[in-house]
Design a protein around this motif. Structure first.
Motif, PDB file in Angstrom:
ATOM      1  N   LYS A 127      -0.459   8.260   1.325  1.00  0.00           N
ATOM      2  CA  LYS A 127      -0.633   9.454   0.501  1.00  0.00           C
ATOM      3  C   LYS A 127       0.453  10.478   0.810  1.00  0.00           C
ATOM      4  O   LYS A 127       0.907  10.582   1.950  1.00  0.00           O
ATOM      5  CB  LYS A 127      -2.015  10.052   0.735  1.00  0.00           C
ATOM      6  CG  LYS A 127      -3.152   9.230   0.135  1.00  0.00           C
ATOM      7  CD  LYS A 127      -4.498   9.908   0.330  1.00  0.00           C
ATOM      8  CE  LYS A 127      -5.615   9.112  -0.342  1.00  0.00           C
ATOM      9  NZ  LYS A 127      -6.946   9.749  -0.144  1.00  0.00           N
ATOM     10  N   LEU A 183       0.852  -1.171   0.000  1.00  0.00           N
ATOM     11  CA  LEU A 183       0.000   0.000   0.000  1.00  0.00           C
ATOM     12  C   LEU A 183       0.896   1.231   0.000  1.00  0.00           C
ATOM     13  O   LEU A 183       2.071   1.162   0.378  1.00  0.00           O
ATOM     14  CB  LEU A 183      -0.903   0.010   1.237  1.00  0.00           C
ATOM     15  CG  LEU A 183      -1.823  -1.196   1.422  1.00  0.00           C
ATOM     16  CD1 LEU A 183      -2.568  -1.098   2.743  1.00  0.00           C
ATOM     17  CD2 LEU A 183      -2.798  -1.320   0.265  1.00  0.00           C
ATOM     18  N   LEU A 227      -3.398   4.219  -0.397  1.00  0.00           N
ATOM     19  CA  LEU A 227      -3.771   3.809  -1.741  1.00  0.00           C
ATOM     20  C   LEU A 227      -3.166   2.441  -2.015  1.00  0.00           C
ATOM     21  O   LEU A 227      -2.148   2.070  -1.427  1.00  0.00           O
ATOM     22  CB  LEU A 227      -3.223   4.803  -2.775  1.00  0.00           C
ATOM     23  CG  LEU A 227      -3.631   6.273  -2.623  1.00  0.00           C
ATOM     24  CD1 LEU A 227      -2.753   7.131  -3.538  1.00  0.00           C
ATOM     25  CD2 LEU A 227      -5.101   6.451  -2.943  1.00  0.00           C
ATOM     26  N   ARG A 228      -3.771   1.692  -2.903  1.00  0.00           N
ATOM     27  CA  ARG A 228      -3.159   0.428  -3.327  1.00  0.00           C
ATOM     28  C   ARG A 228      -1.926   0.734  -4.167  1.00  0.00           C
ATOM     29  O   ARG A 228      -1.936   1.642  -4.999  1.00  0.00           O
ATOM     30  CB  ARG A 228      -4.138  -0.435  -4.108  1.00  0.00           C
ATOM     31  CG  ARG A 228      -5.252  -1.013  -3.233  1.00  0.00           C
ATOM     32  CD  ARG A 228      -5.955  -2.168  -3.906  1.00  0.00           C
ATOM     33  NE  ARG A 228      -7.010  -2.729  -3.060  1.00  0.00           N
ATOM     34  CZ  ARG A 228      -6.817  -3.650  -2.131  1.00  0.00           C
ATOM     35  NH1 ARG A 228      -5.601  -4.136  -1.925  1.00  0.00           N
ATOM     36  NH2 ARG A 228      -7.817  -4.108  -1.408  1.00  0.00           N
ATOM     37  N   SER A 235      -8.503   6.409   4.641  1.00  0.00           N
ATOM     38  CA  SER A 235      -8.479   7.456   3.613  1.00  0.00           C
ATOM     39  C   SER A 235      -7.060   7.947   3.331  1.00  0.00           C
ATOM     40  O   SER A 235      -6.848   8.710   2.385  1.00  0.00           O
ATOM     41  CB  SER A 235      -9.357   8.631   4.042  1.00  0.00           C
ATOM     42  OG  SER A 235      -8.865   9.217   5.240  1.00  0.00           O
TER      43      SER A 235
END
Length: 463
Positions: free
Chosen positions: A289, A286, A398-399, A395
């Motif tokens: 962000k 993962l 991201l993958r 949140s």
């Protein structure tokens, strides 16, 4: 000194050994055909070598470099099935330079990692390759993990890992302000690097010393040359023929295979035993962000479970400034299956019929189910990550990318955790050395491993 290979006579009379314990440009052939990368003193039309290394990953390229630096008068070639070098395991990993804390004291794995990390840092400095010695915390978040953490600390001391210290909560906060933990091991000599850049630098060294690299050359067969009626010079001087999937061939005197995910199949081509089998495990990462990357400064690892070779989901900074979270460890249904739905019927049948996977799965059923669940549901992974950094939310992630690990497995379902080499008997077997298992931390240890392989090649082939 690293101990020499110990050869054991295995099934079918095969001799087996195990150890206990900038980038080059392309020229020559057009895309889709074997390409000889620029460099080396031999002409692009030459197809005979003294030594051929099969596999253009970091271990194969490091070994090729070590061999040509020791034996500059020999013609040495590297064969790689892809159009570019170092694109599989070398190009799909977290980029961590390991310190050597995890491995059994006095084992070859421990010695090579400690030695290899020092050599790698030195090499990167000499070549101007960027790296960061950002350190690592191995963090206990539960009381029951503390005895395992303390035992790991003692193991690291026995392995000669420098700078280790046990730290408490207040010092954890000083190192990683957002990390929660009861106790941790501070490993200041752990670092990060782009291993593909390192591998390409090895390739450049190799070519500048006169070596040749042929890409787009997928090995299909390895056999002894059949002498022509005229007893051709090539047939006698270069008795091994390596053919690719297009019917083209290379001749050589000796072969070293470093084929990673295909190491068992390449070994079988030359008549060696198929065991241990390679079982591919996919590791999904993962990404944190960008606006949340301030939460992590260095590597943050969990206390490992000694029953498994995987180190658990961890926080890893990258050379580009991003933060990777992972990887998990789930069965891949294709040897180069980087996506969840990549599938190869041949690979799946091979895993089920010929490996000990069924036994492994039955012995570790709950672990496997947990890993599959976390792979499917981000919330489960985030819940685990929050044990270390509570501020992370679903949140914030991201993958990301994935890698596939070549895990050697015996027929009894046991994970083969140390280096395994094969050599056959008879005419062809006496001219081949197979690197059957080069497990993590093979990238960290690559320079040290290459020296060991060069020693063995020199002794075995009497160079």
């Amino acid at each position: 000194m690293v101990p020499a290979l110990r050869y054991l006579v295995g099934a079918c009379g095969r001799a087996r050994g195990s150890f206990a314990g900038g980038s080059p440009g392309a020229c020559g052939f057009a895309s889709g055909r074997p390409r000889r990368l620029c460099g080396g003193s031999r002409s692009a039309s030459s197809s005979s070598f003294d030594i051929v290394i099969v596999g253009g990953g970091i271990v194969g390229l490091a070994s090729a470099r070590a061999l040509i630096l020791r034996h500059p008068s020999l013609s040495i070639g590297v064969l790689e099935k892809e159009k570019d070098l170092a694109v599989h395991q070398t190009g799909h990993n977290s980029g961590v330079i390991h310190s050597g804390i995890y491995y059994k004291p006095e084992s070859l794995k421990a010695k090579l990692c400690v030695q290899g990390a020092a050599l790698l840092y030195e090499y990167c400095q000499q070549k101007g390759i960027s790296y960061k010695q950002c350190g690592k915390l191995i963090v206990a978040v539960e009381q029951e993990e503390i005895p395992r953490l303390q035992a790991l600390y003692e193991k690291g001391l026995q392995n000669g890992v420098q700078g280790l210290r046990l730290i408490q909560q207040e010092d954890i906060k000083k190192k990683e302000p957002y990390c929660r933990g009861l106790m941790a091991i501070d490993c200041p000599h752990t670092g990060i690097v782009d291993y593909r850049q390192v591998a390409l630098s090895f390739a450049q060294d190799f070519q500048e010393a006169g070596g040749s690299v042929l890409t787009n050359f997928e090995v299909k067969d390895i056999e002894m040359a059949k002498e022509s009626p005229s007893r051709s010079i090539d047939g006698m001087q270069y008795p091994i023929v390596i053919k690719n999937t297009k019917g083209e061939e290379i001749r050589c005197q000796y072969v070293v295979t470093c084929a990673g995910l295909y190491s068992d199949r390449i070994s079988e081509l030359s008549g060696c035993t198929p065991d241990p089998r390679i079982v591919p495990f996919r590791g999904d990462y993962l990404l944190l962000k960008p606006e949340k990357c301030y939460l992590v400064k260095g590597n943050i690892y969990p206390v490992p479970d000694s029953r498994f070779p995987f180190l658990g989901v961890h926080f890893t900074p990258r050379m580009d400034g991003s933060i990777w979270l992972g990887p998990n460890a789930v069965l891949a249904f294709k040897r180069e299956g980087y996506r969840p739905f990549d599938f190869s019927a041949t690979d799946v049948m091979d895993i089920i019929i010929n490996s000990g996977l069924i036994k492994l799965a039955s012995q570790n059923f709950s672990y496997g189910v947990t890993e599959m669940y976390k792979a499917c549901f981000l919330g489960a992974t985030v819940k685990y990550l929050q044990k270390f950094i509570p501020e992370i939310t679903i949140s914030d992630i991201l993958r990301g990318p994935a890698g596939v690990r070549a895990q050697a497995l015996d027929r009894d379902g046991n994970l083969v955790e140390d280096f395994v080499f094969d050599a056959g008997v008879g005419d062809i077997g006496n001219r081949i050395l197979h690197v059957r298992n080069a497990p993590s931390p093979a990238a960290t240890s690559s320079i040290a491993i290459s020296g060991m392989i060069a020693d063995e090649v020199q002794q075995r082939f009497e160079l």
